[in-house]
Design a protein around this motif. Structure first.
Motif, PDB file in Angstrom:
ATOM      1  N   THR A   1       1.063  -1.226   0.083  1.00 24.16           N
ATOM      2  CA  THR A   1      -0.129   0.496   0.041  1.00 24.16           C
ATOM      3  C   THR A   1       0.530   1.127   0.197  1.00 24.16           C
ATOM      4  N   PRO A   2       1.749   1.647  -1.428  1.00 20.87           N
ATOM      5  CA  PRO A   2       2.460   2.680  -0.594  1.00 20.87           C
ATOM      6  C   PRO A   2       2.166   4.013  -0.823  1.00 20.87           C
ATOM      7  N   ASP A   3       0.375   4.311  -0.486  1.00 22.87           N
ATOM      8  CA  ASP A   3      -0.102   5.824  -0.963  1.00 22.87           C
ATOM      9  C   ASP A   3      -0.835   5.614   0.962  1.00 22.87           C
ATOM     10  N   ARG A   4      -0.249   4.744   1.323  1.00 24.31           N
ATOM     11  CA  ARG A   4      -1.398   4.353   2.846  1.00 24.31           C
ATOM     12  C   ARG A   4       0.003   4.203   3.616  1.00 24.31           C
ATOM     13  N   ALA A   5      -0.175   4.773   5.706  1.00 23.10           N
ATOM     14  CA  ALA A   5       0.651   4.657   5.748  1.00 23.10           C
ATOM     15  C   ALA A   5       0.642   3.186   6.585  1.00 23.10           C
ATOM     16  N   VAL A   6       2.149   2.882   7.681  1.00 24.64           N
ATOM     17  CA  VAL A   6       1.310   1.446   8.080  1.00 24.64           C
ATOM     18  C   VAL A   6       3.018   1.868   9.082  1.00 24.64           C
TER      19      VAL A   6
END
Length: 492
Positions: A115-120
């Motif tokens: 998920t490159p556009d969502r933080a983790v």
């Protein structure tokens, strides 16, 4: 004189109120993020003995933790600084970058390959040359930060040199000179800090929004300063007092969202949702006041009032409802402290013709229900009445699996966050499929919430989900539109 004496007092009160809101928001967010990390720690400890073993032996256990632990998105094993096994992709070869973890344990990333556009948020459990990495979806963090970042507070999560705000974006942390008296609250269990503050100029805005009428009264009608102070006191009422007033005034009303069968999409029930019909603010959704109601102890009388209203509105039309019509009502831990719920359910069922409806109590997980002699008797007698028990928002709360072990559960309600990714997001699809498989193995009914598209509906139906609920079939509505809608065939 009233103006000269009252204005400084109002400024002082505004500062204290804003600071109190910031502190409360910061502590609330910290407690919830610690709960997420506790879940990640349990997952990491459960597979720590597998570090160093071949991925083929460990992969199944990693996926079990990723699908069964709340908030956990992925579980990974490392050895000698290399990530070699993940719950999502199996065998891999990626650098661990241990030095990037705050205190060697936490790392906040803007995104990753999945998920490159969502933080983790990554939790690391180190052990000599090996470690376990557990990923937590940044959407959970974003939800908490948005919830607590009210009109007069800005709350951020700080981990190392990284910062995450209510917009869900991760950036490099730098002091913000536009924040007034920022308050930092650090976790005692994990290396992260919550920062809450009020933007520059907020004190004046708060003062003008809350005290402008009083300033006018003090300037023009000094002799009525006592009346102005009384109005100020009314404006400072706590949420509990305001909700108590609303309960007495009958402002909490039932809204109904239809439930359909997963095979033929025919109406078969509904969920009763509480709405606050505020005299000035209009219709307020439940997620804005239910958490306060639970913390203040008002949730039990509010739910009892809701059940009485539901009986009053639905019972006269019982003959128009399909056979074995399901009526779902949410309950929390507070309802399970004594046996009054039994009488309330008995009275509810007695308002309808015998066998015409099925009452379903949906357990929410904002507070943990501990098994006691009272809860054992409560659930046993409810079962004797024919009342069914469901776990609401399964897969996102703190105790879903614990409830399956401790109580006799009849159904699982899959959270809308998993349903929204059906057919698109690989990880959420795996989690969704595993929840359905778990329910089938335990012989439990499955209800999918948040169905909003044909793709989601078809995906769930193909996997044998018994019941569907969401905007695709019907939005929450008052009794009159509900009765009109039930006359029509639902969208199929």
């Amino acid at each position: 004189m009233p103006l000269l004496l009252g204005f400084p007092l109002m400024i002082h009160q505004s500062e204290n109120a804003l600071e109190a809101r910031a502190i409360e928001a910061s502590r609330f967010a910290l407690n919830h993020i610690e709960t997420m990390l506790d879940s990640a720690d349990l997952a990491a400890n459960a597979v720590s003995q597998l570090s160093g073993k071949p991925c083929a032996e460990a992969e199944r256990a990693l996926r079990l933790q990723a699908t069964s632990r709340p908030f956990v998105r992925s579980v990974n094993l490392t050895e000698n600084g290399v990530i070699y096994c993940t719950s999502l992709n199996g065998s891999v070869r990626d650098a661990e970058e241990a030095n990037a973890y705050a205190g060697g344990r936490l790392r906040l990333m803007a995104g990753n390959d999945v998920t490159p556009d969502r933080a983790v948020l990554i939790y690391r459990l180190p052990e000599k040359s090996k470690s376990v990495l557990v990923g937590i979806d940044g959407q959970h963090l974003k939800n908490i930060l948005q919830l607590v970042s009210a009109d007069f507070a800005t709350v951020s999560l700080l981990i190392g040199d990284s910062r995450m705000g209510g917009d869900g974006m991760v950036s490099e942390f730098a002091p913000n000179r536009h924040l007034v008296r920022p308050i930092a609250t650090s976790s005692r269990k994990y290396p992260f800090t919550m920062q809450a503050a009020n933007p520059d100029g907020m004190r004046l805005r708060y003062l003008m929004e809350h005290y402008l009428p009083q300033l006018g009264l003090l300037a023009l009608l000094g002799t009525l300063a006592g009346v102005g102070a009384y109005k100020l006191g009314l404006r400072a009422l706590s949420p509990r007092v305001e909700m108590g007033r609303a309960l007495s005034a009958g402002e909490f009303v039932p809204y109904y969202q239809p439930l359909v069968r997963g095979d033929d999409y025919e109406w078969c029930g509904l969920e009763v949702l509480m709405r606050w019909k505020h005299p000035t603010d209009g219709l307020i959704p439940a997620d804005l006041f239910i958490p306060y109601a639970e913390r203040s102890g008002l949730i039990v009388p509010m739910t009892e009032h809701l059940m009485i209203q539901t009986c009053r509105e639905l019972a006269p039309h019982a003959k128009r409802l399909p056979p074995d019509f399901h009526i779902g009502i949410n309950i929390s831990a507070a309802h399970c402290m004594d046996l009054r719920l039994i009488d309330q359910c008995r009275q509810f069922l007695s308002a309808f013709p015998a066998g015409s409806i099925v009452l379903v109590l949906e357990l929410t997980e904002r507070e943990l229900i501990e098994p006691t002699d009272v809860t054992d008797r409560l659930f046993a007698e409810l079962r004797g009445l024919g009342v069914k028990i469901a776990i609401d928002d399964f897969g996102t709360g703190q105790s879903s699996l614990a409830y399956l072990q401790k109580f006799h559960i009849d159904a699982l309600k899959i959270d809308r966050s998993f349903v929204a990714m059906a057919g698109s997001d690989v990880l959420s699809r795996h989690i969704l499929d595993n929840i359905i498989d778990l329910a089938n193995r335990l012989n439990l009914d499955v209800v999918a919430e948040g169905v909003e598209s044909t793709q989601q509906r078809d995906y769930l139906s193909e996997r044998g989900v018994q019941y569907l609920q969401g905007y695709f079939f019907g939005r929450p509505m008052p009794i009159d539109p509900l009765l009109q809608t039930l006359k029509q065939a639902p969208p199929g």
